[in-house]
Write a protein that holds these residues in place. Structure first.
Motif, short mmCIF file in Angstrom:
data_model
loop_
_atom_site.label_atom_id
_atom_site.label_comp_id
_atom_site.label_asym_id
_atom_site.label_seq_id
_atom_site.Cartn_x
_atom_site.Cartn_y
_atom_site.Cartn_z
N LYS A 1 33.92 52.80 36.84
CA LYS A 1 35.37 52.90 36.65
C LYS A 1 35.71 54.03 35.70
O LYS A 1 36.64 54.81 35.95
CB LYS A 1 35.90 51.57 36.12
CG LYS A 1 37.41 51.48 36.05
CD LYS A 1 37.82 50.09 35.59
CE LYS A 1 39.30 49.88 35.63
NZ LYS A 1 39.67 48.53 35.17
N LEU B 1 38.04 57.10 36.80
CA LEU B 1 39.30 57.38 36.11
C LEU B 1 39.27 58.76 35.45
O LEU B 1 40.27 59.48 35.47
CB LEU B 1 39.61 56.31 35.07
CG LEU B 1 39.91 54.90 35.62
CD1 LEU B 1 40.18 53.94 34.47
CD2 LEU B 1 41.07 54.92 36.60
N TYR C 1 42.46 52.40 26.16
CA TYR C 1 42.20 51.84 27.48
C TYR C 1 41.13 50.75 27.43
O TYR C 1 41.27 49.70 28.05
CB TYR C 1 41.80 52.92 28.48
CG TYR C 1 41.66 52.35 29.88
CD1 TYR C 1 42.78 52.17 30.66
CD2 TYR C 1 40.42 51.96 30.38
CE1 TYR C 1 42.69 51.60 31.93
CE2 TYR C 1 40.31 51.39 31.63
CZ TYR C 1 41.44 51.21 32.40
OH TYR C 1 41.34 50.64 33.66
N ASP D 1 41.61 47.03 28.64
CA ASP D 1 40.79 46.54 29.75
C ASP D 1 40.00 45.30 29.33
O ASP D 1 39.90 44.33 30.09
CB ASP D 1 39.85 47.65 30.21
CG ASP D 1 39.28 47.39 31.59
OD1 ASP D 1 40.04 46.98 32.49
OD2 ASP D 1 38.07 47.61 31.78
N LYS E 1 47.67 54.22 37.05
CA LYS E 1 47.93 53.00 37.84
C LYS E 1 47.39 53.17 39.25
O LYS E 1 46.72 52.29 39.78
CB LYS E 1 49.43 52.70 37.85
CG LYS E 1 49.82 51.52 38.69
CD LYS E 1 49.23 50.22 38.17
CE LYS E 1 49.70 49.04 38.99
NZ LYS E 1 48.66 48.07 39.23
N GLU F 1 43.54 53.15 39.19
CA GLU F 1 43.01 51.79 39.02
C GLU F 1 43.09 51.03 40.34
O GLU F 1 42.13 50.35 40.72
CB GLU F 1 43.80 51.03 37.95
CG GLU F 1 43.52 51.48 36.54
CD GLU F 1 44.40 50.75 35.53
OE1 GLU F 1 43.87 50.33 34.50
OE2 GLU F 1 45.62 50.60 35.76
N ASN G 1 39.86 49.70 42.47
CA ASN G 1 39.71 48.28 42.84
C ASN G 1 39.59 48.11 44.35
O ASN G 1 38.78 47.30 44.83
CB ASN G 1 40.88 47.46 42.30
CG ASN G 1 40.83 47.34 40.78
OD1 ASN G 1 39.76 47.42 40.18
ND2 ASN G 1 41.97 47.17 40.17
#
Length: 150
Positions: free
Chosen positions: A34, A38, A56, A60, A129, A132, A136
């Motif tokens: 991740k 990112l 972050y 998280d 956003k 993410e 996912n």
């Protein structure tokens, strides 16, 4: 206590330890993927990155903690058997608890977003956003692909 009585306890303990260790390994692997995803998607400057990642990571971790803690308490209530036996009063209580968790997560995200505004332009917050969500989606797709191969 004899060894024959202790052996099953040791076995159970070692299996639960292994499962927890395996879960933590998977969690760390996903977190690393991740971060890399990112980082690529956001294209942060070194100054932005220096301020962004601690913020972050705290967000998280808190989000994971809330979801993991709350879902753990709800999980046993979602079995077909438990749902078929659930009274209207119990269902209303569970629904209220779930809504409170959603509200807690929403307020956490709102606070995080507000904090980000001090260090990132709005365009990068929106990209975050989207990144993410994309991460996912890819993670779920990969999980689905693996389960099909088995």
């Amino acid at each position: 206590m004899s060894f024959k009585k202790i052996l099953p306890l040791l076995l159970l303990f070692s299996l639960s330890f292994y499962a927890q260790e395996n879960f933590n390994d998977k969690k760390e692997q996903i977190k690393s993927l991740k971060v890399a995803f990112l980082t690529t998607e956001l294209n942060l400057s070194s100054q932005e990155s220096e301020k962004f990642w601690p913020l972050y990571n705290a967000y998280d971790n808190k989000q994971f903690e809330i979801r993991h803690q709350k879902m753990k308490t709800y999980k046993h209530k979602f079995s077909d058997d438990a749902l078929s036996k659930m009274s209207e009063k119990d269902a209303a209580l569970l629904l209220s608890q779930m809504e409170a968790t959603d509200e807690e997560l929403f307020l956490l995200r709102k606070k995080f977003s507000k904090s980000l505004r001090a260090i990132l332009p709005a365009t990068k917050i929106i990209k975050l956003k989207k990144a993410e969500d994309d991460f996912n989606r890819k993670l779920l797709q990969q999980y689905g692909d693996r389960s099909k191969r088995r």
